[in-house]
Design an enzyme around this catalytic site. Structure first.
Site, PDB file in Angstrom:
ATOM      1  N   ASN A  10      13.870  -8.432  -1.423  1.00 37.19           N
ATOM      2  CA  ASN A  10      12.553  -9.199  -1.142  1.00 37.19           C
ATOM      3  C   ASN A  10      12.355 -10.216  -2.249  1.00 37.19           C
ATOM      4  OD1 ASN A  10      10.120 -10.449  -0.446  1.00 37.19           O
ATOM      5  ND2 ASN A  10       9.345  -8.523   0.523  1.00 37.19           N
ATOM      6  N   ARG A  90      14.859 -10.508   2.853  1.00 36.30           N
ATOM      7  CA  ARG A  90      13.835 -10.875   3.445  1.00 36.30           C
ATOM      8  C   ARG A  90      13.830 -12.377   3.328  1.00 36.30           C
ATOM      9  NH1 ARG A  90       8.311 -11.695   1.705  1.00 36.30           N
ATOM     10  NH2 ARG A  90       7.215 -12.204   3.557  1.00 36.30           N
ATOM     11  N   HIS A 179       4.761 -12.450   9.144  1.00 38.02           N
ATOM     12  CA  HIS A 179       4.662 -10.851   9.086  1.00 38.02           C
ATOM     13  C   HIS A 179       5.565 -10.323  10.317  1.00 38.02           C
ATOM     14  CE1 HIS A 179       0.693 -10.765   7.156  1.00 38.02           C
ATOM     15  NE2 HIS A 179       1.507 -11.000   6.257  1.00 38.02           N
ATOM     16  N   HIS A 207      -1.850  -6.183  11.397  1.00 37.45           N
ATOM     17  CA  HIS A 207      -1.026  -6.234  10.118  1.00 37.45           C
ATOM     18  C   HIS A 207      -2.384  -6.827   9.077  1.00 37.45           C
ATOM     19  CE1 HIS A 207       2.220  -6.360   7.384  1.00 37.45           C
ATOM     20  NE2 HIS A 207       1.258  -7.093   6.647  1.00 37.45           N
ATOM     21  N   LEU A 208      -2.995  -5.528   8.513  1.00 38.45           N
ATOM     22  CA  LEU A 208      -3.978  -6.077   7.810  1.00 38.45           C
ATOM     23  C   LEU A 208      -3.916  -5.668   6.227  1.00 38.45           C
ATOM     24  CD1 LEU A 208      -6.891  -4.572   9.871  1.00 38.45           C
ATOM     25  CD2 LEU A 208      -5.890  -6.723   9.980  1.00 38.45           C
ATOM     26  N   GLY A 211      -2.597 -10.289   2.832  1.00 35.58           N
ATOM     27  CA  GLY A 211      -2.565 -11.360   3.807  1.00 35.58           C
ATOM     28  C   GLY A 211      -2.603 -10.486   5.075  1.00 35.58           C
ATOM     29  N   ARG A 240      -7.178 -16.073   1.210  1.00 39.54           N
ATOM     30  CA  ARG A 240      -7.046 -17.143   2.120  1.00 39.54           C
ATOM     31  C   ARG A 240      -8.343 -17.009   3.128  1.00 39.54           C
ATOM     32  NH1 ARG A 240      -1.186 -15.310   3.742  1.00 39.54           N
ATOM     33  NH2 ARG A 240      -0.119 -15.563   1.605  1.00 39.54           N
ATOM     34  N   ASP A 281      -9.673  -7.603  -3.419  1.00 43.03           N
ATOM     35  CA  ASP A 281      -9.165  -6.197  -3.064  1.00 43.03           C
ATOM     36  C   ASP A 281     -10.325  -5.677  -2.150  1.00 43.03           C
ATOM     37  OD1 ASP A 281      -8.973  -2.994  -3.615  1.00 43.03           O
ATOM     38  OD2 ASP A 281      -7.230  -3.788  -4.257  1.00 43.03           O
ATOM     39  N   MET A 282     -10.225  -4.987  -0.712  1.00 37.78           N
ATOM     40  CA  MET A 282     -10.828  -4.468  -0.025  1.00 37.78           C
ATOM     41  C   MET A 282     -11.470  -3.245  -0.539  1.00 37.78           C
ATOM     42  SD  MET A 282     -12.572  -4.629   2.930  1.00 37.78           S
ATOM     43  CE  MET A 282     -11.806  -5.512   4.195  1.00 37.78           C
ATOM     44  N   GLY A 331      -4.984  -1.732   7.008  1.00 44.02           N
ATOM     45  CA  GLY A 331      -5.119  -1.165   8.284  1.00 44.02           C
ATOM     46  C   GLY A 331      -4.600   0.217   8.485  1.00 44.02           C
ATOM     47  N   GLU A 382       8.784  -2.676   6.366  1.00 45.17           N
ATOM     48  CA  GLU A 382       9.714  -3.868   6.450  1.00 45.17           C
ATOM     49  C   GLU A 382      10.985  -3.694   5.927  1.00 45.17           C
ATOM     50  OE1 GLU A 382       6.899  -7.692   6.159  1.00 45.17           O
ATOM     51  OE2 GLU A 382       6.889  -6.137   4.551  1.00 45.17           O
TER      52      GLU A 382
END
Length: 415
Positions: A10, A90, A179, A207-208, A211, A240, A281-282, A331, A382
């Site tokens: 990737n 990827r 994604h 998809h959390l 991004g 974003r 960062d959440m 997520g 992935e």
């Protein structure tokens, strides 16, 4: 070491992630990452299965140096690659050219390169890594797996912008979605979890991560998605902005003294959770909110609202939704956000069980809500999906999943 292995690569805009997998069962045998390629502070990080991670500097490394270091590290830990049957890469953008994974030859490589204007930070480095790997071993199959391919089934109404179509066609302006490799993997795993054949499963997949995107899945196919021409649109993300009025862009350019680069930096690098709450960062945003930071609290609230907004839209798009599915870093690990999204949606048949929502998520995922529309958390992988397609193409000449049949709602071919 298994008799046959597959390598997954990737390539990012300044990084190279890689994993070695067992070709038969898909088990991860080792993984690593080379970061800050072409920049100061380049370093290699590698972890063999069951071993602690190790790091070392790679000053001034190019992508050629990074690939050499990757193979050198495998040699050092005794990971013999005699049984390597292929390399899966990827590739971010396949445009409308590639709707499924392909074995890369010179013609395919040229076509991927021709799509670089649609993903200028990612496709060129993918092309470079493909070329370097082919030069290293011309007989080793290289497979490209495209992040946009799963969304090739979007119906015309979902991918088309309402602008003059000659302009859209000339400049390839349409919704592509991203994604896709993750969503494809999660769709298959969720269908198995729910006991529903994949060609019959209807999902809303969230998809959390840093991004973030959502995808409406009908009959195992992508029929709508929040990301568009680029990964900028849709949900609130780490840096974003997500959905943003195009006229506001014009205003910044024409009346506020912003340059195109200024606008790009604003919307791509300085917005989202960072712009709203001071951190991308959440987990850090949550800590700030718990400490009484009102901006951080509002950032979480807006992120949850935007997800609920699209859940509602996709319930209208996909009749008979079986489940809302959460995946990727946030997520999978943020139970509070899952509750914030689902708790207000009880009137739509979406609810979570607080006790199950708080449990650690098993590798196969689990159901955390048993309402009329179930809620599930399913870890994504992935690299497993890329490895799966690579092995299938090398052994049979076809991807792991065949190209989907045309959507019966499509009555004519659209460019």
């Amino acid at each position: 070491m298994p008799d046959e292995t597959v390598l997954v690569v990737n390539a990012g805009s300044s990084s190279l992630k890689y994993e070695l997998r067992d070709a038969a069962g898909g088990a991860r045998l080792g993984r690593g990452m080379i970061s800050r390629i072409g920049l100061d502070g380049t370093k290699l990080r590698f972890q063999a299965t069951g071993e602690p991670a190790q790091e070392r500097p790679l000053p001034g490394a190019s992508y050629a140096d990074a690939i050499a270091a990757m193979f050198g590290r495998f040699d050092e830990v005794g990971a013999r690659l005699d049984g390597l049957i292929g390399v899966g890469h990827r590739v971010v953008h396949g445009g409308t050219t590639f709707s499924q994974p392909v074995v890369v030859d010179d013609d395919v490589l040229a076509q991927i390169d021709a799509l670089s204007s649609l993903a200028p930070l990612h496709n060129p480095v993918a092309v470079e890594c493909l070329r370097l790997m082919k030069e290293r071993d011309p007989d080793l199959p290289q497979v490209a797996v495209f992040d946009t391919a799963f969304h090739a089934t979007l119906p015309w109404e979902a991918y088309t912008f309402a602008i003059p179509q000659d302009v859209a066609h000339e400049h390839r302006l349409r919704r592509y979605g991203f994604h896709g490799t993750s969503i494809e993997y999660v769709t298959g795993r969720t269908a198995a979890l729910l006991g529903i054949p994949e060609p019959e499963v209807n999902l809303i997949v969230c998809h959390l991560g840093n991004g973030a995107s959502m995808t409406a899945v009908r009959g195992g196919r992508s029929v709508d998605t929040t990301m568009g021409f680029t990964p900028l649109s849709g949900l609130v993300m780490g840096t974003r902005a997500g959905d943003f009025d195009a006229s506001a862009v014009l205003y910044l350019l024409q009346s506020a003294g912003y340059s195109p680069d200024d606008v790009a930096q604003l919307l791509e690098r300085r917005s989202g959770l960072l712009g709203l709450g001071g951190d991308s960062d959440m987990a850090n945003i949550r800590d700030r909110a718990a400490a009484g930071d009102e901006d951080a609290r509002r950032a979480v609230s807006l992120a949850a609202y935007r997800i609920r907004h699209y859940v509602g839209a996709y319930l209208a798009t996909v009749p008979g939704v079986h489940a809302v599915v959460f995946t990727a870093g946030i997520g999978e690990h943020d139970a509070e956000l899952r509750a914030a999204v689902c708790d207000p949606l009880g009137h739509l048949g979406i609810e979570v069980d607080a006790e199950r929502n708080g449990r650690e998520v098993p590798d196969e995922g689990h159901v955390i809500g048993d309402g009329p529309i179930r809620v599930a958390v399913v870890p994504t992988d992935e690299e497993a999906e890329i490895a799966h397609h690579t092995v299938a193409l090398v052994r049979t000449g076809s991807p792991a999943r065949p190209a989907p049949a045309p959507d019966p709602s499509e009555t004519k071919e659209h460019a």
